[in-house]
Design an enzyme around this catalytic site. Structure first.
Site, PDB file in Angstrom:
ATOM      1  N   HIS A  31       0.865  -1.182   0.000  1.00 44.44           N
ATOM      2  CA  HIS A  31       0.000   0.000   0.000  1.00 44.44           C
ATOM      3  C   HIS A  31       0.903   1.234   0.000  1.00 44.44           C
ATOM      4  CE1 HIS A  31      -2.901   2.859   1.802  1.00 44.44           C
ATOM      5  NE2 HIS A  31      -3.856   2.002   1.510  1.00 44.44           N
ATOM      6  N   ASP A  43       2.658  -4.490   8.157  1.00 44.00           N
ATOM      7  CA  ASP A  43       1.444  -3.703   7.952  1.00 44.00           C
ATOM      8  C   ASP A  43       0.277  -4.684   8.078  1.00 44.00           C
ATOM      9  OD1 ASP A  43      -0.813  -2.584   6.844  1.00 44.00           O
ATOM     10  OD2 ASP A  43       0.188  -1.803   5.056  1.00 44.00           O
ATOM     11  N   GLN A  48      -4.904  -5.246   6.932  1.00 46.52           N
ATOM     12  CA  GLN A  48      -5.871  -6.175   6.348  1.00 46.52           C
ATOM     13  C   GLN A  48      -5.879  -7.541   7.032  1.00 46.52           C
ATOM     14  OE1 GLN A  48      -8.144  -5.448   4.122  1.00 46.52           O
ATOM     15  NE2 GLN A  48      -7.412  -3.419   3.540  1.00 46.52           N
ATOM     16  N   LYS A  91     -11.013  -0.590  10.143  1.00 44.30           N
ATOM     17  CA  LYS A  91     -11.183  -1.762   9.291  1.00 44.30           C
ATOM     18  C   LYS A  91     -11.605  -2.982  10.100  1.00 44.30           C
ATOM     19  CE  LYS A  91      -8.170  -0.048   5.694  1.00 44.30           C
ATOM     20  NZ  LYS A  91      -6.924  -0.135   4.936  1.00 44.30           N
ATOM     21  N   CYS A 113      -4.751   2.320  -3.783  1.00 41.83           N
ATOM     22  CA  CYS A 113      -3.521   2.835  -3.152  1.00 41.83           C
ATOM     23  C   CYS A 113      -2.334   1.909  -3.391  1.00 41.83           C
ATOM     24  CB  CYS A 113      -3.682   3.070  -1.647  1.00 41.83           C
ATOM     25  SG  CYS A 113      -4.872   4.338  -1.239  1.00 41.83           S
TER      26      CYS A 113
END
Ligand SMILES: *Cc1c(COP(=O)(O)O)cnc(C)c1O
Length: 404
Positions: A121, A198, A201, A224, A362
């Protein structure tokens, strides 16, 4: 077994029509919706408990502080961190990565390397580019195979004694790929590189154990995972965080302050300058409780069923091309149909009450790699159903006929 209808009933926003059709919300990868428990936590906090934290001796301030700090403990348990002061509250994943990229500069020398993957991202690319620009370090990119998986042989080649930081997403927001971060972390540590994951997700869908993973930094966003916007988390190992300088200066983060000299507060406050986002943090705590109540494994299992169902049904569509076909995938499908521009498909789906994401997500460098302008992405949450997928697939078929 989880009761999807009972879960859906807890999300007031889902109970509405969009463009005359019942809303089908498949844009959870961008942000998920909020259950009543989270909305109530926000309203209750402002109705009963609000005051600034960590300062006052008065009752409201202490109450707000207790509730705020309780969420740090909840978050610690959620990702199984060793200490609660290893949980730093940020505005989200983006700010968490920027914090590390900024403060980690003190360990970087000219010619050192930062390793990322081709599926990152923008928020896990740009902060490292900025860091490299300032320090003379070099950004290296691990390539992907056709299915959208990291080529591990290339990772092995790129990982050297010069590598100081490896920054990788656990799950790709565009491809759905679940990366083999255990192996990546293990190998990176062998060359004494730190690893930032990261987790924007992954945290909504799977159990994360930062100690088991041995991650040095792990970042995620509340919005999220059924919580409010404006609050996120940086988990960092105590050893690193203690040696890193503060990211911002201000109140909260100091121990003593004179015009000549300032000493910094201890963890986690060293990295939390200014009045924090108290209300959203407390409501984020309600989101964690809500997820724990259903069980993260149950959430993940249902979403996996939705993924398999959607992949199978969508495969029937003539001219469909899936972008991201990794062996291990989280619950999203990215695709194109024939030559139809994703934007046109997304617009038609919206007219049918279906919310999907279209565009580059992104991840522009990733779109360049596949030489496509973008994709249509349907990403699922625990409140989605197979009936919604049936309607979605029928709508894509209809739209493809009209646009094709
Ligand atoms: C959403 C996302 C981000 C950015 O999260 P913010 O909440 O916008 O800060 C970073 N990485 C991935 C993989 C994402 O999906």
């Amino acid at each position: 077994m989880i009761d999807i209808q009972n879960i859906r009933a807890q999300f007031p926003i889902l109970n509405q029509e969009v463009n005359g059709k019942p809303l089908i919300y498949f844009d959870n990868g961008a942000s998920s919706q909020k259950p009543q428990a989270v909305i109530d936590a926000l309203v209750n906090y402002y109705s009963k408990d609000h005051a600034n934290v960590h300062r006052g001796v008065h009752t409201l301030s202490q109450r707000a502080t207790d509730k705020f700090e309780a969420v740090r403990k909840k978050t610690q348990a959620f990702v199984n961190a060793a200490h609660d002061h290893e949980i730093i509250f940020t505005r989200g994943t983006t700010e968490a990565i920027n914090l590390v990229a900024s403060s980690f500069k003190i360990f970087m020398e000219e010619g050192d390397e930062v390793l990322i993957s081709a599926m990152e991202h923008h928020s896990n690319i740009v902060p490292w580019q900025m860091m490299c620009e300032e320090t003379g370090a070099v950004l290296k990119v691990i390539p992907l195979d056709e299915k959208g998986q990291i080529i591990m042989e290339r990772f092995d080649e790129l990982l050297t004694g010069k590598t100081k930081m490896v920054a990788i997403n656990h799950v790709s927001n565009t491809l759905g790929t679940i990366n083999p971060i255990e192996e990546i972390i293990y190998k990176a540590h062998k060359v004494a590189a730190a690893v930032l994951i990261d987790g924007a997700q992954s945290c909504p869908h799977m159990k994360i154990d930062v100690q088991d993973l041995d991650a040095d930094f792990y970042c995620f966003s509340s919005h999220k995972m059924y919580g409010p916007t404006g609050i996120g988390v940086l988990y960092g190992k105590e050893e690193w965080l203690n040696d890193m300088p503060p990211y911002q200066g201000g109140g909260e983060m100091i121990d003593t302050c004179t015009f000549e000299d300032t000493t910094f507060n201890e963890l986690p406050f060293k990295f939390e300058a200014g009045t924090p986002n108290i209300a959203d943090t407390i409501a984020f705590g309600a989101a964690i409780d809500w997820m724990n109540e259903i069980g993260i494994e149950n959430i993940g299992a249902w979403e996996h069923e939705l993924l398999e169902y959607a992949t199978e049904k969508l495969s029937e569509i003539e001219g469909i091309r899936f972008i991201g076909q990794a062996e291990k995938k989280a619950s999203l499908v990215s695709f194109l149909v024939g030559d139809i521009h994703p934007y046109d498909l997304g617009t038609l789906l919206d007219q049918l009450g279906i919310a999907v994401r279209t565009g580059h997500h992104c991840t522009q460098p990733l779109m360049d790699y596949y030489q496509i302008p973008g994709t249509v992405r349907a990403s699922f949450a625990v409140y989605n159903t197979k009936e919604e997928i049936d309607q979605f697939v029928a709508a894509v078929k209809r739209a493809a006929l009209m646009l094709g």
